[in-house]
Design a protein around this motif. Sequence first.
Motif, PDB file in Angstrom:
ATOM      1  N   LYS A   1     -67.100  15.066 -10.587  1.00  0.00           N
ATOM      2  CA  LYS A   1     -67.316  14.832  -9.157  1.00  0.00           C
ATOM      3  C   LYS A   1     -66.827  16.032  -8.343  1.00  0.00           C
ATOM      4  CE  LYS A   1     -67.068   9.792  -8.918  1.00  0.00           C
ATOM      5  NZ  LYS A   1     -66.319   8.656  -8.356  1.00  0.00           N
ATOM      6  N   VAL A   2     -65.697  16.596  -8.772  1.00  0.00           N
ATOM      7  CA  VAL A   2     -65.193  17.799  -8.100  1.00  0.00           C
ATOM      8  C   VAL A   2     -66.187  18.935  -8.309  1.00  0.00           C
ATOM      9  CG1 VAL A   2     -63.364  19.551  -8.110  1.00  0.00           C
ATOM     10  CG2 VAL A   2     -62.762  17.126  -8.267  1.00  0.00           C
ATOM     11  N   ARG A   3     -66.651  19.087  -9.535  1.00  0.00           N
ATOM     12  CA  ARG A   3     -67.577  20.163  -9.873  1.00  0.00           C
ATOM     13  C   ARG A   3     -68.900  20.035  -9.110  1.00  0.00           C
ATOM     14  NH1 ARG A   3     -70.236  20.272 -15.713  1.00  0.00           N
ATOM     15  NH2 ARG A   3     -71.553  18.745 -14.669  1.00  0.00           N
ATOM     16  N   ASP A   4     -69.469  18.833  -9.131  1.00  0.00           N
ATOM     17  CA  ASP A   4     -70.815  18.646  -8.583  1.00  0.00           C
ATOM     18  C   ASP A   4     -70.844  18.382  -7.078  1.00  0.00           C
ATOM     19  OD1 ASP A   4     -71.662  18.990 -11.181  1.00  0.00           O
ATOM     20  OD2 ASP A   4     -71.784  16.825 -11.584  1.00  0.00           O
ATOM     21  N   ASP A   5     -69.809  17.683  -6.566  1.00  0.00           N
ATOM     22  CA  ASP A   5     -69.846  17.244  -5.171  1.00  0.00           C
ATOM     23  C   ASP A   5     -68.678  17.765  -4.316  1.00  0.00           C
ATOM     24  OD1 ASP A   5     -72.065  15.691  -5.949  1.00  0.00           O
ATOM     25  OD2 ASP A   5     -70.739  14.033  -6.563  1.00  0.00           O
ATOM     26  N   GLN A   6     -67.813  18.570  -4.911  1.00  0.00           N
ATOM     27  CA  GLN A   6     -66.575  18.988  -4.221  1.00  0.00           C
ATOM     28  C   GLN A   6     -65.863  17.771  -3.634  1.00  0.00           C
ATOM     29  OE1 GLN A   6     -69.550  20.960  -3.360  1.00  0.00           O
ATOM     30  NE2 GLN A   6     -68.921  22.135  -5.161  1.00  0.00           N
ATOM     31  N   ASP A   7     -65.752  16.731  -4.435  1.00  0.00           N
ATOM     32  CA  ASP A   7     -65.164  15.451  -4.029  1.00  0.00           C
ATOM     33  C   ASP A   7     -63.643  15.612  -3.899  1.00  0.00           C
ATOM     34  OD1 ASP A   7     -64.002  12.854  -4.048  1.00  0.00           O
ATOM     35  OD2 ASP A   7     -65.860  12.043  -4.916  1.00  0.00           O
ATOM     36  N   ARG A   8     -63.156  15.568  -2.665  1.00  0.00           N
ATOM     37  CA  ARG A   8     -61.727  15.758  -2.400  1.00  0.00           C
ATOM     38  C   ARG A   8     -60.886  14.595  -2.918  1.00  0.00           C
ATOM     39  NH1 ARG A   8     -60.672  19.970   1.224  1.00  0.00           N
ATOM     40  NH2 ARG A   8     -62.563  20.858   2.119  1.00  0.00           N
ATOM     41  N   ALA A   9     -61.404  13.383  -2.840  1.00  0.00           N
ATOM     42  CA  ALA A   9     -60.660  12.218  -3.327  1.00  0.00           C
ATOM     43  C   ALA A   9     -60.485  12.311  -4.841  1.00  0.00           C
ATOM     44  CB  ALA A   9     -61.381  10.937  -2.941  1.00  0.00           C
TER      45      ALA A   9
ATOM     46  N   ASP B   1     -60.926   7.936 -16.235  1.00  0.00           N
ATOM     47  CA  ASP B   1     -61.921   8.861 -16.782  1.00  0.00           C
ATOM     48  C   ASP B   1     -61.778  10.194 -16.043  1.00  0.00           C
ATOM     49  OD1 ASP B   1     -64.061  10.186 -17.853  1.00  0.00           O
ATOM     50  OD2 ASP B   1     -65.542   8.647 -17.339  1.00  0.00           O
ATOM     51  N   TRP B   2     -60.907  11.056 -16.590  1.00  0.00           N
ATOM     52  CA  TRP B   2     -60.618  12.344 -15.965  1.00  0.00           C
ATOM     53  C   TRP B   2     -61.862  13.237 -15.921  1.00  0.00           C
ATOM     54  CZ3 TRP B   2     -56.649  11.330 -13.375  1.00  0.00           C
ATOM     55  CH2 TRP B   2     -55.597  10.580 -13.897  1.00  0.00           C
ATOM     56  N   ALA B   3     -62.663  13.155 -16.958  1.00  0.00           N
ATOM     57  CA  ALA B   3     -63.871  13.979 -17.004  1.00  0.00           C
ATOM     58  C   ALA B   3     -64.823  13.603 -15.867  1.00  0.00           C
ATOM     59  CB  ALA B   3     -64.566  13.838 -18.350  1.00  0.00           C
ATOM     60  N   ALA B   4     -64.965  12.306 -15.609  1.00  0.00           N
ATOM     61  CA  ALA B   4     -65.858  11.866 -14.520  1.00  0.00           C
ATOM     62  C   ALA B   4     -65.337  12.364 -13.177  1.00  0.00           C
ATOM     63  CB  ALA B   4     -65.981  10.342 -14.515  1.00  0.00           C
ATOM     64  N   LEU B   5     -63.997  12.329 -12.995  1.00  0.00           N
ATOM     65  CA  LEU B   5     -63.418  12.829 -11.745  1.00  0.00           C
ATOM     66  C   LEU B   5     -63.661  14.334 -11.590  1.00  0.00           C
ATOM     67  CD1 LEU B   5     -60.057  10.844 -11.670  1.00  0.00           C
ATOM     68  CD2 LEU B   5     -62.012  10.546 -10.139  1.00  0.00           C
ATOM     69  N   LEU B   6     -63.457  15.059 -12.676  1.00  0.00           N
ATOM     70  CA  LEU B   6     -63.649  16.504 -12.605  1.00  0.00           C
ATOM     71  C   LEU B   6     -65.130  16.848 -12.376  1.00  0.00           C
ATOM     72  CD1 LEU B   6     -62.370  19.237 -12.564  1.00  0.00           C
ATOM     73  CD2 LEU B   6     -62.389  19.270 -15.043  1.00  0.00           C
TER      74      LEU B   6
ATOM     75  N   ASP C   1     -66.782  22.072 -19.085  1.00  0.00           N
ATOM     76  CA  ASP C   1     -67.850  21.490 -19.908  1.00  0.00           C
ATOM     77  C   ASP C   1     -67.215  20.378 -20.745  1.00  0.00           C
ATOM     78  OD1 ASP C   1     -69.895  20.815 -21.610  1.00  0.00           O
ATOM     79  OD2 ASP C   1     -70.147  22.824 -22.454  1.00  0.00           O
ATOM     80  N   PRO C   2     -67.511  19.094 -20.417  1.00  0.00           N
ATOM     81  CA  PRO C   2     -66.887  17.986 -21.149  1.00  0.00           C
ATOM     82  C   PRO C   2     -67.257  17.967 -22.632  1.00  0.00           C
ATOM     83  CG  PRO C   2     -68.558  17.177 -19.595  1.00  0.00           C
ATOM     84  CD  PRO C   2     -68.410  18.639 -19.366  1.00  0.00           C
ATOM     85  N   ALA C   3     -68.308  18.655 -23.010  1.00  0.00           N
ATOM     86  CA  ALA C   3     -68.696  18.699 -24.423  1.00  0.00           C
ATOM     87  C   ALA C   3     -67.780  19.632 -25.224  1.00  0.00           C
ATOM     88  CB  ALA C   3     -70.147  19.152 -24.546  1.00  0.00           C
ATOM     89  N   ARG C   4     -67.140  20.552 -24.546  1.00  0.00           N
ATOM     90  CA  ARG C   4     -66.302  21.534 -25.242  1.00  0.00           C
ATOM     91  C   ARG C   4     -64.835  21.149 -25.292  1.00  0.00           C
ATOM     92  NH1 ARG C   4     -67.010  27.195 -22.993  1.00  0.00           N
ATOM     93  NH2 ARG C   4     -65.865  27.704 -24.877  1.00  0.00           N
TER      94      ARG C   4
END
Length: 181
Positions: free
Chosen positions: A16-24, A9-14, A70-73
């Motif tokens: 996480k990057v967007r919301d939490d700056q998740d490096r993993a 789920d690439w959108a979920a990973l992105l 924006d995953p909706a777009r």
Amino acid sequence: MAKAVDETDWAALLLKVRDDQDRAAFAQLFRHFAPRVKAFLMKSGAGATLAEECAQDVMATLWQKAHLFDPARASVATWVYTIARNRRIDALRKARRAEPEELDWGPAPEPDQAEVMEAQQETERLGRALSTLPGPQRTLIERAFYGELSHSEIAAETGLPLGTIKSRIRLALDKLRHEMT
């Protein structure tokens, strides 16, 4: 044999990057998309070095501008490849942009005074050497070099045969050469 479908789920990973700056999450996105973006750019005509630089730039943009996703777009892949396409266009524009030619600003540098004096002395020596020539030879030299006339034009003006013009000019040049040394 059926091709394995990547169901990450690439959108979920992105997100996480967007919301939490998740490096993993970013590392996982990078491992997946960076080589694919490079291949995409190379297929579109970019050299390996340029494709590598653009792929790195795309992935840096993904990290820095994740808040714009924006995953909706669009899907993550669409978003990433759109960034890649735009970077490729920017690189092409930059490569085609002509370098401005160097313009000389300000006054020309002053000539070396020694060179000016030497040229002036050389001109005076030439004038003295020309004055030693017999009148008809001096006139032919002046017409040929100062008047910029061809030998044929001088022959037409003077009515003298072309061979005579050439002989007199050659004799005059020999005398000048001897006087100048």
